[in-house]
Design an enzyme around this catalytic site. Structure first.
Site, PDB file in Angstrom:
ATOM      1  N   ASP A 237      32.831  36.862  40.827  1.00 12.63           N
ATOM      2  CA  ASP A 237      33.744  38.075  41.026  1.00 12.63           C
ATOM      3  C   ASP A 237      33.728  39.230  39.922  1.00 12.63           C
ATOM      4  OD1 ASP A 237      33.336  36.583  43.396  1.00 12.63           O
ATOM      5  OD2 ASP A 237      34.489  37.726  44.249  1.00 12.63           O
TER       6      ASP A 237
ATOM      7  N   LYS B 295      31.969  44.941  46.308  1.00 13.28           N
ATOM      8  CA  LYS B 295      32.761  44.693  46.024  1.00 13.28           C
ATOM      9  C   LYS B 295      33.636  45.433  46.176  1.00 13.28           C
ATOM     10  CE  LYS B 295      36.414  40.821  45.882  1.00 13.28           C
ATOM     11  NZ  LYS B 295      36.668  39.626  45.309  1.00 13.28           N
TER      12      LYS B 295
ATOM     13  N   LYS C  94      30.789  43.461  49.760  1.00 13.02           N
ATOM     14  CA  LYS C  94      31.860  42.454  50.238  1.00 13.02           C
ATOM     15  C   LYS C  94      33.063  43.494  50.888  1.00 13.02           C
ATOM     16  CE  LYS C  94      34.412  38.584  49.198  1.00 13.02           C
ATOM     17  NZ  LYS C  94      35.006  37.565  47.154  1.00 13.02           N
TER      18      LYS C  94
END
Length: 688
Positions: free
Chosen positions: A525, A588, A624
């Site tokens: 991430d 995300k 996400k």
């Protein structure tokens, strides 16, 4: 592979949609108007469903709506005992025509100079719109409330229907020419000028009559009660919808059922073909309109045929992919979620061309779709960036509607919650993380729900685990070892690239990514440099993400946009597109450390970017939301929104994750309550 009918969903209404009508084809395309019990008729672009404006002024349910041929005027019939005529260009209310009872139907003559109305007072009225103050011509003869009234035969005759009788009137003499009695209450009536055909539905019957003599031409029987039917302009086929939530398509010549499918979450009240016959629209009890392709797979309007990336180029067959709600009911948890038939209002289309307030249409050009986005590893020019503009009020309006979505209960709720569990990135990102609390987190990741609760739901043998365990790079080895010892294959995700601020040199970011991968992280991430977005350095942002993608190697890369610090929804959309173009496997929302984390407006914009990128490239990118998602209800709402925007194929851990640290505890509590009827005591559930 057979192509699947996938409709465009047009929301905004808050009550059942009971009538709709198309204009003729104009130099600006054709338009669609809808009548709804919420008292707010809406105007849309006919081929895309894009919202243009809302006509505000009625004080009761609107039962009928129509547009004149060139879409310059609209007329509406309402329960406030009025019919209104509107300027469809400016949105202004032009004329209010008072009646003595509820008005159900309105129809313009071809020259738009006269308006025909009918309603519960059993009278037909003809208004001269050039003399609105004058008394209308009145035609009497119906014995019950009029449901539909239409001009026919070049406006020389009138067709009208009450409970079980259809009547033909001569306009010049204002007398009845002929009547037709049917066995059950008439539910809808459509006049087709080409061929002088009258389409009537009653009970399960779809009947076709001569509009000049009322003699029957043919009739079909449907498997369910039909509320509305429409004949294709070329008279090749017809569509019908009714009480079983289904749309049926028949061959007009043979009566053969060509296809049937679900899409709405309530009975269908009205269906109509567009003037060019390329699509048809349906309105439902669920408060939505849906647009359906007549020829599935044809590129038209917002429908585009793409070849999905997983299909072999030689064997691939083009199939239409669109936003909207999939119609399948999924009964097995292993393949997805139980379909939710109770949901009401859904997504307001954000690709709007204008907005309407207090009856005024305020023009606002919007370019939420970009022109020619570039695929991975190709960035020749970024001219489209300057054309991106997001209509923030429309996005916020949709986000507010999402908060009002009906809460699921019982087995429905349990099914969605178990699906949510499988999509959680179970996270610990604290400064006091130690090997022991990472090990405890990994145990919870393998056993997210107590075994006896799963057995009570008959889900103990489904292998339910969370989607991943997310930690800092320094704790990756601890997590990998703990999961290996537990004998499970849950991936370890590591934050990297200067998380959470992104304020580290690129060389340091790349080194951190490589170390995390070396330690055993299968997902990375990364966090972007927000300064590149805020200063408009889009090529620099692309290059940074591309290098991070290269450093990840075989590991999946999720790109954290930190949307709360990007300044605008337009920047969120632009950053989303750049991140996907640079090779991100997921985009995300947040690090969880910003003041503002995952919000519905941001989620809507990011999912629209994902959808557009898929249309243009055939590549599916995951989504996400992360930060601030703490309750089971919030998790279900996110799942419903993803299903609504991207489809059920995104509701898998491969394409959707929920970033959360405390969410799993609340989900387990709700499942405990569902199984036992009471909430758990503090010691009854394992700590996450």
């Amino acid at each position: 592979m057979a192509m699947r009918q996938t409709p465009l969903t047009c929301s905004g209404h808050t009550r059942p949609v009971v009538d709709l009508a198309f204009s003729g084809v104009t130099p600006y395309g054709y338009f669609l108007i809808s009548a709804c019990k919420d008292g707010k008729p809406m105007l849309r672009q006919g081929d895309t469903g894009d919202w243009i404006g809302t006509f505000l002024g009625h004080k009761g349910a609107v039962w009928g709506a129509t547009l004149n041929t060139d879409a310059t005027k609209a007329a509406t019939a309402a329960a406030d005992f009025t019919a209104k005529v509107w300027d469809a260009v400016s949105g202004d209310e032009l004329i209010t025509l008072a009646h003595k009872h509820i008005v159900k139907s309105v129809d313009f003559t071809q020259d738009s100079n006269y308006l025909l109305t009918g309603g519960q007072d059993k009278l037909l009225r003809i208004y001269d719109l050039s003399k609105p103050e004058a008394e209308p011509d009145v035609v009497s003869g119906h014995t019950s409330g009029i449901k539909k009234a239409l001009w026919s035969s070049d406006d020389k005759q009138i067709l009208s229907a009450d409970d079980k009788t259809v009547r033909l009137w001569d306009r010049s003499t204002m007398t009845e020419v002929k009547s037709l009695n049917v066995a059950m209450s008439v539910s809808s009536m459509e006049y087709v000028p080409e061929g002088q055909i009258l389409v009537i539905t009653y009970g399960k019957t779809i009947a076709f009559h001569s509009a000049e003599t009322l003699e029957q031409i043919k009739s079909f029987e449907a498997p369910a009660t039909i509320n509305s039917a429409s004949l294709h302009p070329a008279k090749e086929c017809l569509v019908a919808g009714g009480e079983d939530f289904k749309l049926y398509k028949y061959d007009y010549n043979t009566g053969e059922e060509l296809e049937s499918y679900k899409g709405h979450f309530g009975p269908i009240h009205c269906v109509r073909f567009s003037p060019d016959g390329e699509l048809y629209a349906s309105g439902s009890e669920d408060g939505t309109l849906r647009l359906w392709q007549t020829t599935v797979g044809k590129t038209y309007g917002l429908w585009k045929c793409v070849v999905p990336e997983e299909e072999n180029a030689e064997a691939a067959k083009a199939r239409a992919t669109l936003p909207g709600t999939a119609e399948e009911e999924i009964d097995d948890f292993e393949t997805g979620l139980l379909s939710y038939k109770e949901k009401k209002s859904k997504n307001m289309d954000l690709l709007v061309h204008s907005k309407c307030q207090y009856g005024k249409i305020i023009k606002a050009s919007v370019f939420m779709k970009l022109n020619n986005p570039k695929p991975l590893n190709s960035l020749h020019e970024l001219g489209w960036i300057s054309k991106v503009y997001v209509n923030r009020p429309a996005v916020v309006m949709h986000a507010e509607q999402i908060k009002k979505w009906k809460t699921l209960k019982g087995n429905w709720q349990a099914a969605w919650l178990l699906k949510a569990v499988t999509c959680i990135d179970l996270t610990t990102l604290s400064g006091d993380d130690t090997p022991s609390n990472v090990q405890r987190l990994c145990f919870k990741a393998k056993h997210p729900i107590r075994e006896d609760l799963l057995k009570a739901l008959d889900m103990h043998d489904k292998g339910i685990t969370v989607g991943a365990v997310c930690v800092y790079p320094a704790r990756v080895t601890d997590a990998v070892n703990a999961l290996k010892a537990a004998g499970c294959n849950i991936p370890v995700a590591s934050v990297a690239a200067g998380f959470p601020s992104g304020q580290t040199p690129l060389e340091t970011k790349l080194a951190e990514i490589k170390l995390a991968v070396e330690y055993g992280a299968r997902e990375i991430d990364i966090v972007i440099s927000r300064s590149l977005v805020l200063t408009g350095q889009w090529e620099g942002l692309y290059e940074e993400i591309r290098q991070c993608r290269k450093a990840c190697g075989e590991a999946h890369m999720k790109t954290i946009l930190a949307t709360g610090e990007l300044g605008s929804l337009a920047n969120v959309y632009k950053a989303s597109m750049i991140a996907m173009m640079a090779g991100s496997d997921f985009i995300k929302t947040s690090t969880g450390k910003e003041v503002e984390n995952a919000t519905f407006p941001v989620g809507i914009v990011m999912m629209r970017a994902i959808k557009e990128y898929y249309w243009q490239t055939g590549i599916k990118v995951g989504f996400k939301p992360a930060g601030g998602i703490r309750t089971a209800k919030e998790a279900i709402t996110w799942l419903m929104l993803v299903k609504d925007e991207l489809g059920v194929e995104w509701l898998t851990p491969e394409l959707f994750r929920l970033g959360a640290s405390s969410l799993l505890g609340d989900i387990e509590q709700q499942i405990f309550y569902h199984v036992t009827g009471s909430y758990p005591l503090q010691h009854e559930l394992a700590m996450a």
